[in-house]
Design a protein around this motif. Sequence first.
Motif, PDB file in Angstrom:
ATOM      1  N   SER A 251      56.311 -35.399  42.966  1.00 30.40           N
ATOM      2  CA  SER A 251      56.024 -36.289  41.830  1.00 30.40           C
ATOM      3  C   SER A 251      54.719 -37.135  42.278  1.00 30.40           C
ATOM      4  CB  SER A 251      57.176 -37.375  41.534  1.00 30.40           C
ATOM      5  OG  SER A 251      56.814 -38.026  40.680  1.00 30.40           O
ATOM      6  N   SER A 252      54.646 -37.526  43.420  1.00 29.69           N
ATOM      7  CA  SER A 252      53.419 -38.143  43.783  1.00 29.69           C
ATOM      8  C   SER A 252      52.110 -37.130  43.801  1.00 29.69           C
ATOM      9  CB  SER A 252      53.523 -38.824  45.304  1.00 29.69           C
ATOM     10  OG  SER A 252      54.710 -39.686  45.424  1.00 29.69           O
ATOM     11  N   GLN A 253      52.314 -35.950  44.301  1.00 27.98           N
ATOM     12  CA  GLN A 253      51.244 -35.151  44.612  1.00 27.98           C
ATOM     13  C   GLN A 253      50.883 -34.873  42.925  1.00 27.98           C
ATOM     14  OE1 GLN A 253      53.000 -31.737  46.544  1.00 27.98           O
ATOM     15  NE2 GLN A 253      52.373 -32.841  48.614  1.00 27.98           N
TER      16      GLN A 253
ATOM     17  N   VAL B 107      47.369 -28.917  38.935  1.00 26.46           N
ATOM     18  CA  VAL B 107      48.405 -29.299  37.914  1.00 26.46           C
ATOM     19  C   VAL B 107      49.473 -28.647  37.543  1.00 26.46           C
ATOM     20  CG1 VAL B 107      48.523 -30.866  35.989  1.00 26.46           C
ATOM     21  CG2 VAL B 107      46.698 -31.323  37.461  1.00 26.46           C
ATOM     22  N   GLU B 108      48.797 -27.477  37.146  1.00 20.58           N
ATOM     23  CA  GLU B 108      50.066 -26.400  36.471  1.00 20.58           C
ATOM     24  C   GLU B 108      50.912 -25.894  37.645  1.00 20.58           C
ATOM     25  OE1 GLU B 108      47.832 -23.420  34.667  1.00 20.58           O
ATOM     26  OE2 GLU B 108      47.105 -24.387  33.015  1.00 20.58           O
ATOM     27  N   GLU B 109      50.191 -25.858  38.753  1.00 19.95           N
ATOM     28  CA  GLU B 109      51.040 -25.408  39.849  1.00 19.95           C
ATOM     29  C   GLU B 109      52.273 -26.521  40.316  1.00 19.95           C
ATOM     30  OE1 GLU B 109      52.873 -23.052  42.916  1.00 19.95           O
ATOM     31  OE2 GLU B 109      51.538 -22.371  41.405  1.00 19.95           O
ATOM     32  N   TYR B 110      51.688 -27.905  40.500  1.00 18.78           N
ATOM     33  CA  TYR B 110      52.492 -28.917  40.908  1.00 18.78           C
ATOM     34  C   TYR B 110      53.843 -29.200  39.747  1.00 18.78           C
ATOM     35  CZ  TYR B 110      49.763 -30.067  44.821  1.00 18.78           C
ATOM     36  OH  TYR B 110      49.171 -30.070  45.906  1.00 18.78           O
ATOM     37  N   SER B 111      53.339 -29.156  38.359  1.00 15.49           N
ATOM     38  CA  SER B 111      54.252 -29.148  37.321  1.00 15.49           C
ATOM     39  C   SER B 111      55.414 -28.010  37.451  1.00 15.49           C
ATOM     40  CB  SER B 111      53.429 -29.090  35.953  1.00 15.49           C
ATOM     41  OG  SER B 111      52.510 -29.921  35.994  1.00 15.49           O
ATOM     42  N   SER B 112      54.791 -26.900  37.944  1.00 12.23           N
ATOM     43  CA  SER B 112      56.020 -25.903  37.873  1.00 12.23           C
ATOM     44  C   SER B 112      56.964 -26.112  38.978  1.00 12.23           C
ATOM     45  CB  SER B 112      55.102 -24.536  38.148  1.00 12.23           C
ATOM     46  OG  SER B 112      56.098 -23.512  38.486  1.00 12.23           O
ATOM     47  N   ARG B 113      56.178 -26.562  40.169  1.00 10.83           N
ATOM     48  CA  ARG B 113      57.155 -26.778  41.496  1.00 10.83           C
ATOM     49  C   ARG B 113      58.176 -28.129  41.089  1.00 10.83           C
ATOM     50  NH1 ARG B 113      52.663 -26.724  46.565  1.00 10.83           N
ATOM     51  NH2 ARG B 113      52.176 -24.498  46.265  1.00 10.83           N
TER      52      ARG B 113
ATOM     53  N   ALA C  99      59.335 -28.930  38.264  1.00  4.54           N
ATOM     54  CA  ALA C  99      60.344 -28.669  37.408  1.00  4.54           C
ATOM     55  C   ALA C  99      61.220 -27.764  38.030  1.00  4.54           C
ATOM     56  CB  ALA C  99      59.745 -27.843  36.048  1.00  4.54           C
ATOM     57  N   GLN C 100      60.861 -27.147  38.985  1.00  3.02           N
ATOM     58  CA  GLN C 100      61.597 -26.083  39.663  1.00  3.02           C
ATOM     59  C   GLN C 100      62.735 -27.120  40.514  1.00  3.02           C
ATOM     60  OE1 GLN C 100      60.052 -23.178  42.285  1.00  3.02           O
ATOM     61  NE2 GLN C 100      61.826 -22.306  42.880  1.00  3.02           N
ATOM     62  N   ALA C 101      62.162 -27.987  41.193  1.00  4.23           N
ATOM     63  CA  ALA C 101      62.630 -29.012  41.899  1.00  4.23           C
ATOM     64  C   ALA C 101      63.565 -29.703  41.112  1.00  4.23           C
ATOM     65  CB  ALA C 101      61.817 -30.034  42.615  1.00  4.23           C
ATOM     66  N   MET C 102      63.278 -30.061  39.933  1.00  6.25           N
ATOM     67  CA  MET C 102      64.347 -30.840  39.174  1.00  6.25           C
ATOM     68  C   MET C 102      65.392 -30.149  38.872  1.00  6.25           C
ATOM     69  SD  MET C 102      63.427 -34.132  38.305  1.00  6.25           S
ATOM     70  CE  MET C 102      64.428 -34.208  36.976  1.00  6.25           C
ATOM     71  N   ALA C 103      65.254 -28.597  38.688  1.00  2.07           N
ATOM     72  CA  ALA C 103      66.436 -27.829  38.083  1.00  2.07           C
ATOM     73  C   ALA C 103      67.244 -27.578  39.417  1.00  2.07           C
ATOM     74  CB  ALA C 103      65.748 -26.535  37.821  1.00  2.07           C
ATOM     75  N   GLN C 104      66.516 -27.783  40.731  1.00  3.56           N
ATOM     76  CA  GLN C 104      67.283 -27.604  41.994  1.00  3.56           C
ATOM     77  C   GLN C 104      68.298 -28.943  42.183  1.00  3.56           C
ATOM     78  OE1 GLN C 104      64.924 -26.134  44.963  1.00  3.56           O
ATOM     79  NE2 GLN C 104      64.609 -24.119  44.046  1.00  3.56           N
ATOM     80  N   MET C 105      67.990 -30.009  41.758  1.00  2.55           N
ATOM     81  CA  MET C 105      68.627 -31.160  42.187  1.00  2.55           C
ATOM     82  C   MET C 105      70.078 -31.168  41.658  1.00  2.55           C
ATOM     83  SD  MET C 105      66.899 -33.878  43.662  1.00  2.55           S
ATOM     84  CE  MET C 105      67.915 -35.157  43.123  1.00  2.55           C
ATOM     85  N   LYS C 106      70.222 -30.281  40.782  1.00  2.00           N
ATOM     86  CA  LYS C 106      71.570 -30.299  40.175  1.00  2.00           C
ATOM     87  C   LYS C 106      72.693 -29.839  41.511  1.00  2.00           C
ATOM     88  CE  LYS C 106      70.521 -29.777  35.470  1.00  2.00           C
ATOM     89  NZ  LYS C 106      70.726 -28.858  34.187  1.00  2.00           N
ATOM     90  N   THR C 107      72.067 -28.734  41.976  1.00  2.00           N
ATOM     91  CA  THR C 107      72.887 -28.307  43.225  1.00  2.00           C
ATOM     92  C   THR C 107      72.494 -28.706  44.592  1.00  2.00           C
ATOM     93  OG1 THR C 107      71.297 -26.273  43.272  1.00  2.00           O
ATOM     94  CG2 THR C 107      73.093 -26.061  41.846  1.00  2.00           C
TER      95      THR C 107
END
Length: 522
Positions: free
Chosen positions: A215-217, A350-356, A358-366
């Motif tokens: 998020s900071s990046q 920015v697009e690459e960091y946004s994708s990462r 979003a992927q990290a947010m999805a992985q936060m569930k598991t």
Amino acid sequence: MELLISQLIATIQRMWKYRWPSLLIAWVVGAIGAAVVFAVPNRYEASARIYVDTQSILKPLMSGLAVQPNVEQQVVMLSRTLISRPNVEKLIRMADLDLKSQSKNDQEALVESLTKTLSIQSTGKDNLYTLAYRDSQPEVAKRVIQSLVSIFIESSLGASRKDTATAATFLNEQIKGYEAKLEEAETRLKEFRLRNISMMAGDGKDSTARLSEMSSQLDRAKLELREALNARDAAKLQLEGERTRATNSLMQDSSAAIATPELDARLESQRKGLDALLQRFTEQHPDIVQTRKLIKELEEQKRKEVDELRKAALAAPAGAAPTNTNLAYQEISRILATAEVQVASLRARVEEYSSRYAQAMAQMKTAPQLEAEGAQLNRDYAIHKKNYEDLVARRESAAMSGDLEVASGVADFRLIDPPRVSPQPVAPNRMLMLPGALVLALGAGLFAAFAASQLRPVFHDANELREKTELPLLGVVSLILNDEARQQSRTDKIRFFAGVGALVLVFFIGLLTMYLLTYQAG
């Protein structure tokens, strides 16, 4: 008090009636008691003293490297557990006591007798132990003590070696078990890491920390993108101003050549940037796609601008010259081209960091479950590894302790007093048993008289007769003895007390004779 005295006198009077049977019983019991006292066989005691030296110069030297056993406690426990059935059976065989026991019952009786008779006593200090045994035969008692001394020393050595071997066997079994557990834990941990290799981070951070870092990046990249956009817009405004001035100049100079230096510079800059990106990335990379798109836009913009300038040049008076080739216009065009490249690069970042993100947010569930599972596996592995290392260290310490015991011995057993037998019998104590037999005889006579007086009571007092019968007493007839009857009563008393005195005198003579014989033998 008077009533109690009167009842005691009445009881004595009733017992006096049965004095002769009680005297006879006293003589019989006395004779039987004396016969039993003299029939009890003499018992001789064999004994030996052992000193246990628990000090060793190697023990303080090996302190901290080897296990230091509590030798004093081991010796005390050995002395308490030495008289056990296996040791007693071994003692019987060593002392040849089983030669006379033919049947199984005789052997059991012999084991029980030895278990009760053998004694191991400690002085409570200086580690001195006294071994004693009593038997009717002095030589048998001595053989038993000699055998017991041998068993005492052998049991101490054998127990220490057996404890060392048992400890080594137990530790080896535990180490093998923990080796299997450690290998199983390592396998589970490896499989878990392979299954979740994309989630594993080498920096040791958890999912929350990594998400915060992403998020900071992303925020930093967005800020840089806004800064680049603002710089590009400022350059565009300056370029528009220069273009307006150049167009006006072109309108005034009809002979000026049609040229777009700023667009040419931007196109040249973008093409160089594209060549540099193609050397680093593939055609599908976001920066390359964005650069190609920007080049196409610039080419389209150049075509339109050339058309407009051509129209303007045709409409302008002849001889007008373009002015868009001045140095300020070229510098602003170069700055704008650089800003466009930076904006494209930052937008791709920015697009690459946004994708990462979003992927990290999805992985936060598991992620919490995976982290908990990983922490459990690491904890199990750490526990098994620690226990395994501790067991290996203790096995080495136990081996060193066993070598220490072999080198120095658990303790040094010194025979202070060798087995010896007392020259005089120590039991039975006939000097004490004879007076006891006399007391028993006199007590038996008194009890017989009392029992007879209670079974066939008589009344010697009028008041007692009135109380027992609860009937009115009309009168009392007194018996008046003549001289002959009084003389006969006196003679009877003398005979009775003479019989009692004779019984006491016989026991006294027997006691004196025994004392003289014992004194002469000593």
